[in-house]
Design a protein around this motif. Structure first.
Motif, PDB file in Angstrom:
ATOM      1  N   ASN A  78       0.825  -1.215   0.000  1.00 48.33           N
ATOM      2  CA  ASN A  78       0.000   0.000   0.000  1.00 48.33           C
ATOM      3  C   ASN A  78       0.856   1.260   0.000  1.00 48.33           C
ATOM      4  O   ASN A  78       0.606   2.190  -0.769  1.00 48.33           O
ATOM      5  CB  ASN A  78      -0.935   0.003   1.221  1.00 48.33           C
ATOM      6  N   LYS A  79       1.851   1.289   0.871  1.00 45.06           N
ATOM      7  CA  LYS A  79       2.749   2.446   0.939  1.00 45.06           C
ATOM      8  C   LYS A  79       3.492   2.640  -0.378  1.00 45.06           C
ATOM      9  O   LYS A  79       3.617   3.755  -0.886  1.00 45.06           O
ATOM     10  CB  LYS A  79       3.766   2.276   2.069  1.00 45.06           C
ATOM     11  N   PHE A  80       4.004   1.554  -0.936  1.00 43.87           N
ATOM     12  CA  PHE A  80       4.763   1.578  -2.187  1.00 43.87           C
ATOM     13  C   PHE A  80       3.887   2.072  -3.341  1.00 43.87           C
ATOM     14  O   PHE A  80       4.274   2.965  -4.104  1.00 43.87           O
ATOM     15  CB  PHE A  80       5.299   0.167  -2.453  1.00 43.87           C
ATOM     16  N   ALA A  81       2.697   1.497  -3.456  1.00 44.08           N
ATOM     17  CA  ALA A  81       1.778   1.873  -4.541  1.00 44.08           C
ATOM     18  C   ALA A  81       1.342   3.328  -4.417  1.00 44.08           C
ATOM     19  O   ALA A  81       1.263   4.051  -5.425  1.00 44.08           O
ATOM     20  CB  ALA A  81       0.563   0.951  -4.541  1.00 44.08           C
ATOM     21  N   THR A  82       1.091   3.772  -3.205  1.00 42.02           N
ATOM     22  CA  THR A  82       0.666   5.157  -2.983  1.00 42.02           C
ATOM     23  C   THR A  82       1.806   6.131  -3.271  1.00 42.02           C
ATOM     24  O   THR A  82       1.622   7.123  -3.975  1.00 42.02           O
ATOM     25  CB  THR A  82       0.169   5.333  -1.529  1.00 42.02           C
ATOM     26  N   LYS A  83       2.979   5.833  -2.752  1.00 39.73           N
ATOM     27  CA  LYS A  83       4.134   6.713  -2.922  1.00 39.73           C
ATOM     28  C   LYS A  83       4.463   6.941  -4.389  1.00 39.73           C
ATOM     29  O   LYS A  83       4.821   8.062  -4.787  1.00 39.73           O
ATOM     30  CB  LYS A  83       5.343   6.104  -2.205  1.00 39.73           C
ATOM     31  N   TYR A  84       4.329   5.893  -5.227  1.00 41.23           N
ATOM     32  CA  TYR A  84       4.724   5.998  -6.631  1.00 41.23           C
ATOM     33  C   TYR A  84       3.532   5.979  -7.595  1.00 41.23           C
ATOM     34  O   TYR A  84       3.720   5.834  -8.794  1.00 41.23           O
ATOM     35  CB  TYR A  84       5.724   4.886  -6.977  1.00 41.23           C
ATOM     36  N   SER A  85       2.325   6.131  -7.067  1.00 39.50           N
ATOM     37  CA  SER A  85       1.099   6.168  -7.888  1.00 39.50           C
ATOM     38  C   SER A  85       1.034   4.978  -8.848  1.00 39.50           C
ATOM     39  O   SER A  85       0.811   5.143 -10.048  1.00 39.50           O
ATOM     40  CB  SER A  85       1.010   7.483  -8.674  1.00 39.50           C
TER      41      SER A  85
END
Length: 157
Positions: A78-85
């Motif tokens: 979730n953090k990874f996907a959010t951080k890099y859209s």
């Protein structure tokens, strides 16, 4: 014997970053790019994920599904996907069972230490659920464009 073009792609059921279960059979009738990567938020993995993100509209317009798999948990995804859209699902294979089925999990060495982990491999799966192309030990820089070009050539043949 390693998975080869023409082999049936092993089916799986894994949770995405929002804990929704995703099965490979959900995408029967579509092309699927299934890419395995070692870790969220590491330089090579970020480069690879962002490359798929940057070409995502091309994949969508070609009716191709992109799925990323690592052993990271849903919170990390979730953090990874959010951080890099990241607009495509990242699936959680904490125990490495799916990566093992795709021969993308095993003993690795880094800085003199041995450990179990995911290898950076990608599988292009055709609409019939068969492996069309296998990419081993992927270099993350131009991988997304390479797969897209190969897909175009396969469809044109």
């Amino acid at each position: 014997m390693p998975l080869q073009p023409g082999d049936s792609a092993p089916n799986f059921s894994l949770p995405d970053a929002d804990s929704n279960l995703v099965q490979l059979t959900d995408y029967r009738g579509q092309w699927v790019v299934l890419y395995f990567y070692p870790r969220d938020n590491t330089p090579g993995c970020t480069k690879e994920a962002c490359s798929f993100r940057d070409f995502y509209s091309d994949y969508q317009s070609s009716d191709v599904v992109v799925l990323g798999i690592s052993t990271d948990d849903a919170k990390s995804h979730n953090k990874f996907a959010t951080k890099y859209s990241l607009p495509f699902p990242l699936l959680t294979d904490v125990e490495g069972h799916v990566a093992t089925a795709y021969e993308s999990y095993g003993l690795k060495k880094f800085m003199g230490k041995e450990y179990l982990g995911i290898s950076r491999n990608t599988f292009l799966i055709n609409p019939d659920g068969k492996i069309e192309k296998v990419y081993l030990k992927v270099k993350p820089d131009n991988h997304a464009s390479e797969v897209l070009a190969d897909l175009g050539a396969i469809r044109a043949a």
